[in-house]
Design a protein around this motif. Structure first.
Motif, PDB file in Angstrom:
ATOM      1  N   THR A   1      86.278  56.098 -13.226  1.00  0.00           N
ATOM      2  CA  THR A   1      87.542  57.420 -12.332  1.00  0.00           C
ATOM      3  C   THR A   1      87.419  57.633 -13.767  1.00  0.00           C
ATOM      4  O   THR A   1      86.317  57.682 -14.267  1.00  0.00           O
TER       5      THR A   1
ATOM      6  N   LEU B   1      94.049  61.654  -8.879  1.00  0.00           N
ATOM      7  CA  LEU B   1      92.149  60.268  -9.021  1.00  0.00           C
ATOM      8  C   LEU B   1      92.932  60.165  -7.373  1.00  0.00           C
ATOM      9  O   LEU B   1      91.411  58.740  -7.588  1.00  0.00           O
TER      10      LEU B   1
ATOM     11  N   GLN C   1      87.725  53.230  -5.619  1.00  0.00           N
ATOM     12  CA  GLN C   1      87.653  52.761  -7.360  1.00  0.00           C
ATOM     13  C   GLN C   1      87.751  50.790  -6.826  1.00  0.00           C
ATOM     14  O   GLN C   1      87.206  50.899  -7.730  1.00  0.00           O
TER      15      GLN C   1
END
Lengths: 886, 89
Positions: free
Chosen positions: A775, A858, A881
């Motif tokens: 990320t 994100l 992630q």
């Protein structure tokens, strides 16, 4: 013995007195002084048309044959009158609001102003009443013959009956059809029958008193004589007792003449209250001496005398000629009042339901515009009266004077009772329809004609039919339907006809579908106490007020019609004499006309001019399903109210949030100006000192570094603001890179090292090491930096601790302080929120707002985690992630 | 001096409603009274009901009905508007 001529003379003068009374009453009413004529007393007395010649003479004969059974004829009406509140009150109210002119009119009006039903009821009424009128002629004739010289033959009897019929027809025509009253009320006639009621009551009481105290020695002796007579014991079968009480109760409601005096001639509902006890009292008085007269008559009179005439022959036999004569007048009164009222009632039905519709259809489309309707109505009434009486006379001639009085009376009662099921269904059940009512009336009438009227009326059926049934079908024998034999004929008919009648009304109603007008009328009749105002059956149409006026004049008379139209015009506020033709007005006009020619005819006449009714859906909804509608409406209201409550709740929440935000913003503004101002002030002050010179070098370096620090602080603050605005506007470019969580948190701790001197941070480095990230590491570390520095700033524990727990892709950051109070949890992620006012924080309250924006960008989330010991935040790493972590 | 308020508001209305109930029950009660003769054994014989007693019973019941109806007639026919003033509560 009284001379026969004297008898005729006195009878005629009695009739003349009746004429005068009727005439005076009419005149008084015309002058508008009818207060006294319309008293409860007169109303009660007029109900006495129930007591006919059958009652006057026949009851004694009945008692001589069957003991106390004659009482059933009075007990039924007593129950109905005593229960006026439940039934009669409604009947009278419907009669008044719907301007009902007869029982046929009521049935027709209730079932959608159907003239077919009106015709059926009229036919039933005429057929059932004709023998009854014959019965009255017979009783008068027989009573006259008692006084006549010996040896009266059939011819003389017939002649007497003929002249009595003619006289009655004349009287009835004179006072029953003098005018076409809008309310169908006949003051003269009512007054005359009230007088006759008094005469017959006192005549019978006089005979009774004579018998009890002159012939016998008072009540005790009479009771002893009853015990000693052939009528000493109760011999009435239970079925007959109950059945005949039912029958007489039905008759008091359904006999055309009773309906006429009780409902049509009623001018005030409260008169019923008086009649509820006064009429039973009258009936009680009429029947009190019947059994004594019968028993003593059987005792005293020679063998073989006709007990039907004891009232007359007993005084005559004992030499009380004056009393006998009074009694004759009583009998005459009973018979004449019945015939008069019955023929008026029948003539109204015949003219409104048979003659007028035929006339209307025969004169074509614009019938109501041509010719004098009033004259035609009155003429048809007069002809009907004559026809009804001649039918009665014919029947009397055909059947001869051989029946005992009581049996004819019961046959007539049973015929009229066929109207009861549709009547009650119509009054109390909205679902009753025209088809049902017609079916019930038809079947009931057919059974009555077949099983009782034809066999019992003297018109006769072939003997083979009676014993073997039609075409040898045994179970169709008239007096043993379905093979049930040995039943009393009257009871047999009442049972089967009422059963099938009621069944047909019910089944027909359930299976058929009512027309809109039927439903309207049904609702109005059934809920007569709820609907003070009626819905309008007429839409805006093509009728001209002038056409209507012309027609109304022909029915109501010129003066009355003008008054009605003018009144309506005034009511509408229109200048002139002609009102606007509104549905309202049409409806009112129809009611007025209905008072004269019946509902069905009035409806048809207005329909001719107006061009058809229109019952709108709104009208129907307005009345037809009021309850259902109310229910739906209220549930809709409930739903709406729940919705409103919810909306209000949301609004309140939003408002609270806004208020809180506004306070925060105010706080932030002052804070930010303070934050900006403090470094600016120091920068200004120290830069001024530097500019002015004279500052030692070491001091200068210190000043410069202060200026530098303050400038950095300013920059950081502006950076934060800029960050947030960039994040919010979505103009972010993410630098995706790989790394592990442990490095990331290490970096965050390093960045906050200076602030976190007193804070112990507990970590699970292994778990963190296992969590691999893919990320924008810089932004994510910003989140942790903010969380850690927040904990350092705000954790209020004595020994502050921060625990970072890693569990798969969720990371909880928990301190050991007192946490965030519940009300504030909703706003901590908003911009500028800072819960404590102390400026020690040194931030602008943007930290968590920035965290949330970053996490959203994100693809993860950050939330406050309630239920932990201190302030706890859960950072959820986005899916990508998390996958990378495995 | 304060009067204790009545528990029932609109006492008059309440009374009147019950009066109407009585008016509805009266014909039922009358029917029951007048159907009692159904239990009398008919025909001749020792157990038969005497007509003299029967007449006294029936006329007696009749009188009771008349008196009851007379007692109800006045209050029932009073116009509705009088009842609008509720109780003194």
């Amino acid at each position: 013995m009284l001379s026969f001529n004297l008898l005729v003379g006195i009878a005629l003068s009695y009739v003349a007195i009746l004429f005068v009374v009727a005439f005076l009453a009419e005149r008084r009413a015309e002058r508008g002084r009818d207060g006294w004529l319309r008293s409860p007393l007169i109303y009660t007395l007029s109900l006495s048309v129930y007591c006919t010649g059958w009652t006057f003479y026949g009851a004694v004969g009945y008692a001589a044959r069957s003991g106390l059974e004659y009482l059933v004829i009075y007990l039924g009406p007593t129950l109905i009158l005593v229960g006026w509140w439940a039934l009669l009150r409604k009947l009278v109210r419907v009669g008044r609001t719907q301007r009902i002119t007869s029982i046929a009119d009521l049935i027709s009006s209730r079932f959608g102003k159907s003239n077919t039903l009106g015709v059926i009821v009229t036919v039933i009424a005429v057929v059932a009443t004709t023998p009854y009128i014959a019965l009255q002629l017979q009783s008068v004739t027989l009573s006259v013959s008692v006084f006549a010289a010996q040896g009266w033959g059939e011819a003389e009897l017939q002649a007497t009956a003929f002249w009595v019929a003619v006289g009655l027809a004349l009287f009835t025509i004179l006072f029953g059809t003098r005018n076409l009253d809008v309310n169908e009320r006949h003051h003269g006639v009512v007054m005359a029958i009230a007088l006759e009621a008094v005469v017959k009551l006192f005549a019978l009481l006089a005979v009774g008193v004579f018998v009890v105290w002159q012939v016998a020695d008072g009540p005790a002796d009479v009771l002893a004589r009853i015990d000693a007579s052939s009528q000493a014991e109760w011999q009435i079968g239970p079925g007959r007792w109950a059945g005949l009480i039912f029958l007489s109760a039905a008759a008091v409601l359904c006999l055309p003449r009773m309906f006429h005096v009780m409902v049509v001639e009623n001018s005030d509902e409260r008169h019923l209250a008086t009649a509820s006890w006064a009429f039973p009292l009258y009936l009680g008085a009429m029947s009190l001496f019947v059994l004594p007269i019968a028993v003593i008559g059987l005792d005293v009179m020679p063998e073989g005398s006709n007990p039907d005439l004891f009232v007359l022959t007993l005084p005559l036999h004992l030499g009380a000629e004056g009393l006998a004569f009074f009694s004759f007048l009583g009998g005459l009164s009973s018979a004449t009042s019945m015939v008069i009222v019955a023929s008026i009632a029948l003539s109204i039905m015949v003219s409104n339901h048979i003659v007028m519709p035929i006339w209307l259809s025969s004169t074509g489309d614009r019938a109501s515009m041509s010719g004098d309707v009033r004259r035609i109505v009155i003429l048809s009434r007069r002809v009907s009266i004559a026809v009804v009486l001649s039918l009665g006379w014919l029947y009397f001639q055909l059947s001869g004077a051989r029946e005992s009085l009581a049996s004819i009376g019961l046959i007539s009662f049973a015929g009229s009772a066929q109207i009861l099921p549709p009547l009650l269904a119509g009054l109390f059940w909205r679902g009753a329809t025209r088809i049902g009512a017609g079916a019930g009336l038809g079947i009931g009438f057919a059974i009555w004609v077949y099983t009782l009227f034809l066999p019992g009326s003297g018109l006769g059926l072939p003997e083979s039919l009676m014993t073997d049934g039609p075409a040898g079908i045994g179970w169709l024998r008239p007096q043993a339907l379905f093979g049930i034999e040995g039943m009393d004929p009257v009871l047999h008919t009442v049972l089967w006809s009422m059963l099938f009648n009621t069944l047909a009304v019910f089944a027909g109603s359930v299976l058929s579908f009512p027309s809109p007008l039927e439903r309207l009328q049904g609702a109005q009749v059934v809920d007569v106490f709820a609907h003070s105002d009626s819905p309008k059956g007429w839409g805006q149409g093509t009728a001209e007020a002038e056409d209507l006026l012309v027609m109304a004049q022909r029915i109501l008379g010129s003066a009355q019609a003008h008054r009605l139209f003018e009144g309506q015009a005034r009511l509408q506020g229109t200048a002139g004499y002609l009102p606007e033709v509104t549905p309202d007005f049409l409806h009112r006009l129809e009611r007025e006309l209905a008072g004269s020619v019946g509902a069905a005819t009035a409806h048809a006449m207005i329909g001719q001019i107006q061009g058809g009714t229109s019952v709108s859906v709104e009208d129907l909804i307005a009345v037809a399903d009021e309850t259902a509608q109310m229910r739906e409406y209220s549930s809709r209201l409930e739903a709406k109210s729940a919705e409103l409550t919810l909306t209000a709740q949301k609004l309140r929440e939003a408002n609270e949030k806004l208020t809180a935000l506004s306070i925060q913003k105010d706080g932030f503004l002052s804070q930010i100006s303070h934050e900006l101002r403090t470094p600016m002030t120091s920068i200004r002050a120290f830069s001024e000192l530097l500019r002015d010179g004279g500052v030692p070098a070491d001091e200068r370096a210190r000043f410069a570094s202060i200026i530098q620090d303050e400038a950095v602080r300013l920059t950081r603050l502006l950076d934060d603001l800029l960050d947030l605005s960039v994040l919010e506007n979505g103009q972010v470019t993410l630098n995706i890179a790989g790394g592990s969580l442990v490095d990331l948190i290490d970096r965050a701790m390093a960045a906050t090292e200076r602030q976190t001197t007193g804070l112990r941070i507990i970590r699970d480095r292994d778990a963190e090491a296992g969590c691999l990230l893919e990320t924008d590491l810089d932004r994510l570390s910003q989140v942790f930096i903010n969380l850690i520095s927040n904990a350092a700033k705000y954790c209020d524990a004595a020994v502050p601790e921060l625990r970072i727990e890693v569990n798969g892709r969720t990371i909880d950051v928990i301190d050991n302080g007192s946490g965030i109070p519940k009300p504030s949890r909703r706003i901590i992620f908003e911009k500028f929120s800072r819960l404590s006012d102390h400026a020690a924080a040194g931030g602008a309250g943007l930290g968590l707002a920035i965290c949330r924006e970053i996490m959203e960008k994100l693809g993860g989330s950050i939330d406050y985690l309630p239920g932990r010991e201190g302030a706890a935040f859960r950072v959820v790493l986005p899916e990508a992630q998390a996958l990378a972590a495995e | 001096m304060s009067q204790r308020p009545s528990i029932f508001l609109a006492r008059d209305t309440y009374r009147r409603r019950r009066l109407r109930d009585v008016a509805r029950v009266l014909p039922v009660a009358g029917t029951v009274l007048l159907m009692l003769p159904l239990t009398w054994s008919g025909g001749s014989g020792d157990g038969a009901q005497l007509n003299s007693t029967a007449a006294i019973y029936i006329f007696g019941a009749w009188l009771v009905l008349i008196l009851a109806a007379a007692a109800l007639a006045g209050p029932l026919s009073r116009p509705e508007t009088e009842e609008t003033g509720g109780g003194d509560g």
